[in-house]
Design a protein around this motif. Structure first.
Motif, PDB file in Angstrom:
ATOM      1  N   MET A 467      -3.756  61.559 -30.578  1.00 40.93           N
ATOM      2  CA  MET A 467      -2.708  60.374 -30.670  1.00 40.93           C
ATOM      3  C   MET A 467      -3.487  59.277 -30.147  1.00 40.93           C
ATOM      4  SD  MET A 467       0.353  59.747 -31.064  1.00 40.93           S
ATOM      5  CE  MET A 467       1.301  61.126 -31.067  1.00 40.93           C
ATOM      6  N   HIS A 468      -4.201  59.412 -28.989  1.00 41.37           N
ATOM      7  CA  HIS A 468      -4.753  57.781 -28.643  1.00 41.37           C
ATOM      8  C   HIS A 468      -5.541  57.278 -29.725  1.00 41.37           C
ATOM      9  CE1 HIS A 468      -6.355  55.399 -25.502  1.00 41.37           C
ATOM     10  NE2 HIS A 468      -7.536  55.468 -25.867  1.00 41.37           N
ATOM     11  N   TYR A 469      -6.295  58.062 -30.461  1.00 36.71           N
ATOM     12  CA  TYR A 469      -7.158  57.508 -31.346  1.00 36.71           C
ATOM     13  C   TYR A 469      -6.221  56.824 -32.737  1.00 36.71           C
ATOM     14  CZ  TYR A 469     -10.194  57.033 -35.730  1.00 36.71           C
ATOM     15  OH  TYR A 469     -10.894  56.679 -36.989  1.00 36.71           O
ATOM     16  N   THR A 470      -4.815  57.389 -32.981  1.00 39.40           N
ATOM     17  CA  THR A 470      -4.114  56.918 -33.835  1.00 39.40           C
ATOM     18  C   THR A 470      -3.671  55.864 -33.341  1.00 39.40           C
ATOM     19  OG1 THR A 470      -3.777  59.447 -34.426  1.00 39.40           O
ATOM     20  CG2 THR A 470      -1.898  57.522 -35.221  1.00 39.40           C
ATOM     21  N   LEU A 471      -3.008  55.669 -32.302  1.00 43.21           N
ATOM     22  CA  LEU A 471      -2.385  54.336 -31.638  1.00 43.21           C
ATOM     23  C   LEU A 471      -3.495  53.344 -31.421  1.00 43.21           C
ATOM     24  CD1 LEU A 471      -0.180  55.963 -28.782  1.00 43.21           C
ATOM     25  CD2 LEU A 471       0.484  55.314 -31.112  1.00 43.21           C
ATOM     26  N   GLN A 472      -4.798  53.652 -31.528  1.00 34.81           N
ATOM     27  CA  GLN A 472      -6.133  52.711 -31.310  1.00 34.81           C
ATOM     28  C   GLN A 472      -5.850  52.130 -32.770  1.00 34.81           C
ATOM     29  OE1 GLN A 472      -8.977  54.659 -29.447  1.00 34.81           O
ATOM     30  NE2 GLN A 472      -8.833  53.066 -27.922  1.00 34.81           N
ATOM     31  N   LEU A 473      -5.637  53.120 -33.831  1.00 37.23           N
ATOM     32  CA  LEU A 473      -5.866  52.534 -35.281  1.00 37.23           C
ATOM     33  C   LEU A 473      -4.639  51.939 -35.634  1.00 37.23           C
ATOM     34  CD1 LEU A 473      -7.745  53.280 -37.841  1.00 37.23           C
ATOM     35  CD2 LEU A 473      -5.987  55.135 -38.099  1.00 37.23           C
ATOM     36  N   VAL A 474      -3.508  52.056 -35.044  1.00 35.99           N
ATOM     37  CA  VAL A 474      -2.156  51.370 -35.401  1.00 35.99           C
ATOM     38  C   VAL A 474      -2.030  50.063 -34.754  1.00 35.99           C
ATOM     39  CG1 VAL A 474       0.257  51.280 -35.338  1.00 35.99           C
ATOM     40  CG2 VAL A 474      -0.930  53.591 -35.892  1.00 35.99           C
ATOM     41  N   GLN A 475      -2.526  50.146 -33.448  1.00 35.12           N
ATOM     42  CA  GLN A 475      -2.611  48.899 -32.513  1.00 35.12           C
ATOM     43  C   GLN A 475      -3.979  48.449 -32.050  1.00 35.12           C
ATOM     44  OE1 GLN A 475       0.415  50.993 -30.065  1.00 35.12           O
ATOM     45  NE2 GLN A 475       2.057  49.853 -30.759  1.00 35.12           N
ATOM     46  N   PRO A 476      -4.827  48.068 -32.995  1.00 37.19           N
ATOM     47  CA  PRO A 476      -6.219  47.740 -32.424  1.00 37.19           C
ATOM     48  C   PRO A 476      -6.401  47.232 -31.152  1.00 37.19           C
ATOM     49  CG  PRO A 476      -5.917  46.587 -34.288  1.00 37.19           C
ATOM     50  CD  PRO A 476      -4.739  47.588 -34.299  1.00 37.19           C
ATOM     51  N   LYS A 477      -5.604  46.094 -30.921  1.00 39.05           N
ATOM     52  CA  LYS A 477      -5.339  45.202 -29.795  1.00 39.05           C
ATOM     53  C   LYS A 477      -4.877  45.818 -28.222  1.00 39.05           C
ATOM     54  CE  LYS A 477      -5.351  40.867 -32.376  1.00 39.05           C
ATOM     55  NZ  LYS A 477      -4.589  39.608 -32.825  1.00 39.05           N
ATOM     56  N   SER A 478      -4.481  47.092 -28.468  1.00 39.84           N
ATOM     57  CA  SER A 478      -3.831  47.750 -27.573  1.00 39.84           C
ATOM     58  C   SER A 478      -4.424  48.953 -27.205  1.00 39.84           C
ATOM     59  CB  SER A 478      -2.304  47.886 -27.740  1.00 39.84           C
ATOM     60  OG  SER A 478      -1.777  46.991 -28.137  1.00 39.84           O
ATOM     61  N   ALA A 479      -5.834  48.928 -27.156  1.00 41.38           N
ATOM     62  CA  ALA A 479      -6.844  49.864 -27.068  1.00 41.38           C
ATOM     63  C   ALA A 479      -6.219  50.903 -25.684  1.00 41.38           C
ATOM     64  CB  ALA A 479      -8.195  49.628 -27.026  1.00 41.38           C
ATOM     65  N   GLY A 480      -5.842  50.217 -24.574  1.00 46.56           N
ATOM     66  CA  GLY A 480      -5.368  51.106 -23.524  1.00 46.56           C
ATOM     67  C   GLY A 480      -4.124  51.683 -23.428  1.00 46.56           C
ATOM     68  N   VAL A 481      -3.356  51.704 -24.563  1.00 51.42           N
ATOM     69  CA  VAL A 481      -1.883  52.349 -24.728  1.00 51.42           C
ATOM     70  C   VAL A 481      -2.310  53.917 -24.589  1.00 51.42           C
ATOM     71  CG1 VAL A 481      -2.106  52.728 -27.042  1.00 51.42           C
ATOM     72  CG2 VAL A 481       0.032  52.650 -26.072  1.00 51.42           C
ATOM     73  N   SER A 482      -1.339  54.505 -23.776  1.00 51.83           N
ATOM     74  CA  SER A 482      -1.217  55.811 -23.475  1.00 51.83           C
ATOM     75  C   SER A 482       0.115  56.481 -23.847  1.00 51.83           C
ATOM     76  CB  SER A 482      -1.601  55.939 -21.975  1.00 51.83           C
ATOM     77  OG  SER A 482      -1.423  57.327 -21.593  1.00 51.83           O
ATOM     78  N   THR A 483      -0.098  57.639 -24.346  1.00 47.48           N
ATOM     79  CA  THR A 483       1.443  58.494 -24.427  1.00 47.48           C
ATOM     80  C   THR A 483       2.061  58.513 -23.352  1.00 47.48           C
ATOM     81  OG1 THR A 483       0.119  60.429 -24.003  1.00 47.48           O
ATOM     82  CG2 THR A 483       0.331  59.791 -26.493  1.00 47.48           C
ATOM     83  N   ALA A 484       1.512  58.488 -22.002  1.00 47.07           N
ATOM     84  CA  ALA A 484       2.149  58.593 -20.756  1.00 47.07           C
ATOM     85  C   ALA A 484       3.173  57.076 -20.711  1.00 47.07           C
ATOM     86  CB  ALA A 484       1.264  58.489 -19.674  1.00 47.07           C
ATOM     87  N   ASN A 485       2.965  56.088 -21.423  1.00 46.26           N
ATOM     88  CA  ASN A 485       3.726  54.900 -21.536  1.00 46.26           C
ATOM     89  C   ASN A 485       5.021  54.889 -22.531  1.00 46.26           C
ATOM     90  OD1 ASN A 485       2.062  53.916 -19.146  1.00 46.26           O
ATOM     91  ND2 ASN A 485       0.768  53.147 -20.834  1.00 46.26           N
ATOM     92  N   LEU A 486       4.985  55.884 -23.311  1.00 45.16           N
ATOM     93  CA  LEU A 486       5.981  56.174 -24.399  1.00 45.16           C
ATOM     94  C   LEU A 486       7.560  56.044 -23.880  1.00 45.16           C
ATOM     95  CD1 LEU A 486       4.281  58.110 -26.830  1.00 45.16           C
ATOM     96  CD2 LEU A 486       4.291  56.012 -26.801  1.00 45.16           C
ATOM     97  N   SER A 487       8.340  55.400 -24.419  1.00 46.81           N
ATOM     98  CA  SER A 487       9.892  55.431 -24.063  1.00 46.81           C
ATOM     99  C   SER A 487      10.479  56.332 -25.016  1.00 46.81           C
ATOM    100  CB  SER A 487      10.370  54.290 -24.194  1.00 46.81           C
ATOM    101  OG  SER A 487      10.324  53.413 -25.275  1.00 46.81           O
ATOM    102  N   THR A 488      10.925  57.309 -24.518  1.00 44.39           N
ATOM    103  CA  THR A 488      11.729  58.367 -25.368  1.00 44.39           C
ATOM    104  C   THR A 488      13.033  58.182 -25.629  1.00 44.39           C
ATOM    105  OG1 THR A 488      10.423  60.149 -24.357  1.00 44.39           O
ATOM    106  CG2 THR A 488      12.337  60.903 -25.384  1.00 44.39           C
TER     107      THR A 488
END
Length: 490
Positions: A467-488
């Motif tokens: 998931m971390h790799y995918t979010l970096q692929l989707v949002q390359p400028k947000s490399a620090g994004v973490s699934t812990a920060n997702l809003s359900t």
């Protein structure tokens, strides 16, 4: 898993398993040569009359030779376990992950040994294995690399077990590794041995160490698994990372109770995606072993960019009644007359997926990213194949356990051999995907565009590398994004 019929069949197998008790193979009387021969004949007859794609991966001439070689081994009395093991290559030769070879009265992963089981949970990648946790009173630290078990190098153990394992279509292998990760103790006991203790050599802190650990019971393993089971979540979930990207998680393609729950989830979710003008959708189908075919068709209708056909045709072995006693769904006997003879052979003509489908009004038109692994199987693989063939998504993770072009499942026939009381569960429908001829591999699953394999550190820490790799692929400028920060939101 596939359809409510298969679920019912699986429930039947489970009921049979829990309703019967058997002595261990050591206490059972040996099966005579005549009994072995009669069970072998029933086994072969059932496969040849039921399985819709028996010779897809193993040619008939090769299969006939394998049958002859196996029959030649049944020339002296043997235990039920020995017969089970002797017949297993005939199941493995199907390369069909839905075909089940079971011992009545037992969990399929622990068919003969309820004790004397390997006491460590392992994580396998390639020819290596690492310690995830100790089931019993062992003290091997998590993360240690296992070098050998009872004097046999772990790479040799893996090579010895893989040919016996059947949770995979064609020549895919990740489904087998997924099974090894969960049920290594059972496979080791069945196909290698069930000693009272295990000498384990492992690497930790730069050096090798050896420890002797006592075997444990199936109950100990299951109690440990239950105690470490993550908190339950809804099987269908939609989360948002920001106003541009959403993550849809579908853990299974079947419902519990109201089937409308799934339909409602899709309807409301794709309405939200449209209203929020989401540009990127990550669809997480890891560990989704399948369910009902219609669920996959419906999901793709929310993602398709133009009208589509999901299945080319659905093959079936024959129209006539079987020459042996077996359990089949009642409705199949009532509707068998609907089977048609075509240029492709016998086919089951009535399924929504065979007809042309139109995209939903709220279909998603943005970028799609699909996450897969070895436990993505059956209906999940069908959906992924349709999506992949249409060039609709970017795929990330590991190759699926299910096959790309054909999936044998749907309705099941369950045959119990008369003397050994072993059960053979055979899928009856061959689902041929439409428009997949350009895929170069006839015997593989969906191979990701980006292969990402979790490490042992990921497994222990719970870090979702894929998931971390995918979010970096989707949002390359947000490399620090973490699934812990997702809003359900679901």
């Amino acid at each position: 898993m596939k359809t409510f019929v298969q679920i019912a069949a699986c429930c039947l197998l489970t009921l049979v398993a829990h309703a019967q008790t058997h002595k261990t193979s050591q206490e059972e009387p040996l099966l005579t040569v005549q009994q072995l021969t009669e069970d072998f004949t029933r086994f072969r007859t059932a496969l040849e009359q039921v399985h819709p794609e028996m010779y897809r991966y193993t040619p008939k001439r090769t299969y006939d030779s394998l049958f002859s070689a196996t029959a030649g081994k049944l020339n002296q009395p043997m235990s039920r376990k020995a017969f089970f093991v002797t017949m297993n290559p005939l199941v493995a030769a199907l390369h069909c992950g839905h075909t089940k070879w079971l011992v009545s009265g037992r969990d399929e992963h622990y068919p003969f040994h309820q004790d004397r089981l390997f006491p460590i949970k392992l994580y396998f990648v390639g020819d290596k294995a690492w310690v995830v946790a100790n089931y019993g009173s062992g003290t091997i630290p998590a993360g240690a690399e296992v070098v050998s078990v009872n004097g046999q190098p772990i790479a040799s153990v893996i090579r010895q077990l893989l040919p016996w394992m059947t949770f995979a279509d064609g020549n895919t292998i990740n489904g087998k590794y997924a099974d090894l990760n969960e049920f290594f103790s059972g496979f080791y006991a069945t196909y290698i041995g069930a000693p009272a203790s295990f000498d384990i050599v492992y690497k930790s802190n730069g050096g090798e160490k050896i420890v002797t650990l006592p075997a444990i019971s199936e109950k100990t393993i299951k109690d440990a698994q239950q105690s470490h089971k993550p908190a339950p979540q809804k099987p269908f979930r939609l989360t948002f990372t920001d106003n541009q990207t959403a993550i849809m998680t579908i853990e299974r393609f079947w419902g519990m109770g109201k089937a409308e729950d799934y339909k409602t989830f899709l309807k409301e979710s794709f309405q939200q995606l449209k209203e929020k003008q989401v540009q990127n959708l990550v669809l997480d189908l890891r560990n989704n072993e399948g369910g009902e075919e219609a669920y996959g068709v419906l999901l793709y209708s929310y993602l398709a960019q133009k009208p589509f056909r999901y299945y080319d045709h659905i093959s079936i072995r024959q129209k006539e009644k079987f020459s042996f006693s077996a359990w089949t769904p009642k409705f199949y006997g009532m509707l068998r007359h609907l089977i048609k003879k075509t240029d492709e052979g016998y086919v089951w003509p009535y399924h929504t997926g065979v007809k042309e489908q139109k995209p939903q009004r709220d279909a998603f038109h943005g970028k799609l990213y699909v996450l897969l692994n070895g436990s993505s199987f059956s209906v999940t693989t069908e959906f992924a194949a349709r999506t992949h063939a249409d060039g609709r998504a970017t795929f990330i993770g590991q190759e699926t356990g299910g096959g790309y072009k054909v999936n044998s499942s749907g309705v099941f026939t369950i045959v119990q051999l008369p003397h050994s009381k072993l059960d053979l569960g055979i899928p009856m429908f061959g689902f041929h995907m439409a428009g997949v001829d350009r895929y170069p591999h006839d015997d593989r699953g969906i191979i990701p565009d980006h292969t990402v394999v979790p490490t042992i550190d990921d497994i222990i820490s719970g870090h979702d590398r894929v998931m971390h790799y995918t979010l970096q692929l989707v949002q390359p400028k947000s490399a620090g994004v973490s699934t812990a920060n997702l809003s359900t939101t679901k």
